[in-house]
Design a protein around this motif. Structure first.
Motif, PDB file in Angstrom:
ATOM      1  N   THR A  33       0.837  -1.194   0.000  1.00 51.12           N
ATOM      2  CA  THR A  33       0.000   0.000   0.000  1.00 51.12           C
ATOM      3  C   THR A  33       0.871   1.242   0.000  1.00 51.12           C
ATOM      4  O   THR A  33       1.903   1.293   0.669  1.00 51.12           O
ATOM      5  N   GLN A  69      -3.900  10.210   7.755  1.00 52.88           N
ATOM      6  CA  GLN A  69      -4.392   9.187   6.826  1.00 52.88           C
ATOM      7  C   GLN A  69      -4.083   7.783   7.337  1.00 52.88           C
ATOM      8  O   GLN A  69      -4.911   6.873   7.212  1.00 52.88           O
ATOM      9  N   THR A  72      -6.512   6.940  10.141  1.00 51.09           N
ATOM     10  CA  THR A  72      -7.820   6.607   9.569  1.00 51.09           C
ATOM     11  C   THR A  72      -7.798   5.209   8.971  1.00 51.09           C
ATOM     12  O   THR A  72      -8.722   4.408   9.197  1.00 51.09           O
ATOM     13  N   LYS A  73      -6.753   4.891   8.224  1.00 47.29           N
ATOM     14  CA  LYS A  73      -6.610   3.563   7.616  1.00 47.29           C
ATOM     15  C   LYS A  73      -6.591   2.472   8.686  1.00 47.29           C
ATOM     16  O   LYS A  73      -7.273   1.453   8.569  1.00 47.29           O
ATOM     17  N   HIS A  75      -7.810   2.568  11.759  1.00 48.46           N
ATOM     18  CA  HIS A  75      -9.117   2.434  12.403  1.00 48.46           C
ATOM     19  C   HIS A  75     -10.126   1.748  11.493  1.00 48.46           C
ATOM     20  O   HIS A  75     -10.943   0.951  11.969  1.00 48.46           O
ATOM     21  N   GLU A  76     -10.067   1.999  10.199  1.00 52.70           N
ATOM     22  CA  GLU A  76     -10.947   1.305   9.265  1.00 52.70           C
ATOM     23  C   GLU A  76     -10.657  -0.197   9.265  1.00 52.70           C
ATOM     24  O   GLU A  76     -11.582  -1.013   9.228  1.00 52.70           O
ATOM     25  N   GLU A  77      -9.387  -0.563   9.336  1.00 51.46           N
ATOM     26  CA  GLU A  77      -9.011  -1.976   9.372  1.00 51.46           C
ATOM     27  C   GLU A  77      -9.457  -2.633  10.677  1.00 51.46           C
ATOM     28  O   GLU A  77      -9.916  -3.781  10.687  1.00 51.46           O
ATOM     29  N   ASP A  79     -12.019  -1.655  12.529  1.00 51.66           N
ATOM     30  CA  ASP A  79     -13.484  -1.742  12.444  1.00 51.66           C
ATOM     31  C   ASP A  79     -13.917  -2.921  11.584  1.00 51.66           C
ATOM     32  O   ASP A  79     -14.835  -3.663  11.948  1.00 51.66           O
ATOM     33  N   GLU A  80     -13.249  -3.080  10.443  1.00 48.43           N
ATOM     34  CA  GLU A  80     -13.593  -4.175   9.539  1.00 48.43           C
ATOM     35  C   GLU A  80     -13.330  -5.537  10.179  1.00 48.43           C
ATOM     36  O   GLU A  80     -14.152  -6.445  10.087  1.00 48.43           O
ATOM     37  N   THR A  85     -16.983  -0.210  15.991  1.00 51.63           N
ATOM     38  CA  THR A  85     -16.327   1.070  15.739  1.00 51.63           C
ATOM     39  C   THR A  85     -15.214   1.287  16.756  1.00 51.63           C
ATOM     40  O   THR A  85     -15.455   1.242  17.961  1.00 51.63           O
ATOM     41  N   SER A  86     -14.018   1.489  16.250  1.00 48.28           N
ATOM     42  CA  SER A  86     -12.882   1.761  17.130  1.00 48.28           C
ATOM     43  C   SER A  86     -12.862   3.241  17.467  1.00 48.28           C
ATOM     44  O   SER A  86     -13.492   4.059  16.804  1.00 48.28           O
ATOM     45  N   SER A  88     -10.501   6.575  18.030  1.00 48.42           N
ATOM     46  CA  SER A  88      -9.178   7.102  17.748  1.00 48.42           C
ATOM     47  C   SER A  88      -8.700   7.979  18.898  1.00 48.42           C
ATOM     48  O   SER A  88      -9.482   8.541  19.651  1.00 48.42           O
TER      49      SER A  88
END
Length: 91
Positions: A33, A69, A72-73, A75-77, A79-80, A85-86, A88
């Motif tokens: 990435t 960024q 955010t990335k 936390h999205e991982e 959460d998934e 919902t995590s 921050s």
């Protein structure tokens, strides 16, 4: 327990003129990435021309955006993977 050394490659590139400096930041993560960001700085007309200072400001702003960024990335991982919902922590 085994510890694994991980490295990230971060690149900063600058473009400047007499009044403005822009910085482009890029980090390559081990999974392939790439996360990119930009930062800008402007010199006030009464300030002396100090390109290094413009680079430091624009670079810091680009790195700050890169950090946001990445948070955010992450936390999205989280959460998934967790289905919730995590929360921050602000830096």
């Amino acid at each position: 327990m085994m510890h694994t050394a991980v490295g990230w490659h971060v690149e900063l590139e600058f473009k400047e003129d007499d009044q403005h400096t822009s910085a482009a930041a890029l980090v390559r993560l081990p999974d392939g990435t790439e996360v990119r960001s930009r930062g800008h700085a402007s010199r006030h007309r009464v300030d002396s021309n100090q390109p290094r200072v413009g680079e430091e400001i624009a670079g810091a702003r680009a790195l700050n955006e890169l950090a946001m960024q990445l948070l955010t990335k992450a936390h999205e991982e989280i959460d998934e993977a967790s289905g919730r919902t995590s929360h921050s922590i602000n830096i």
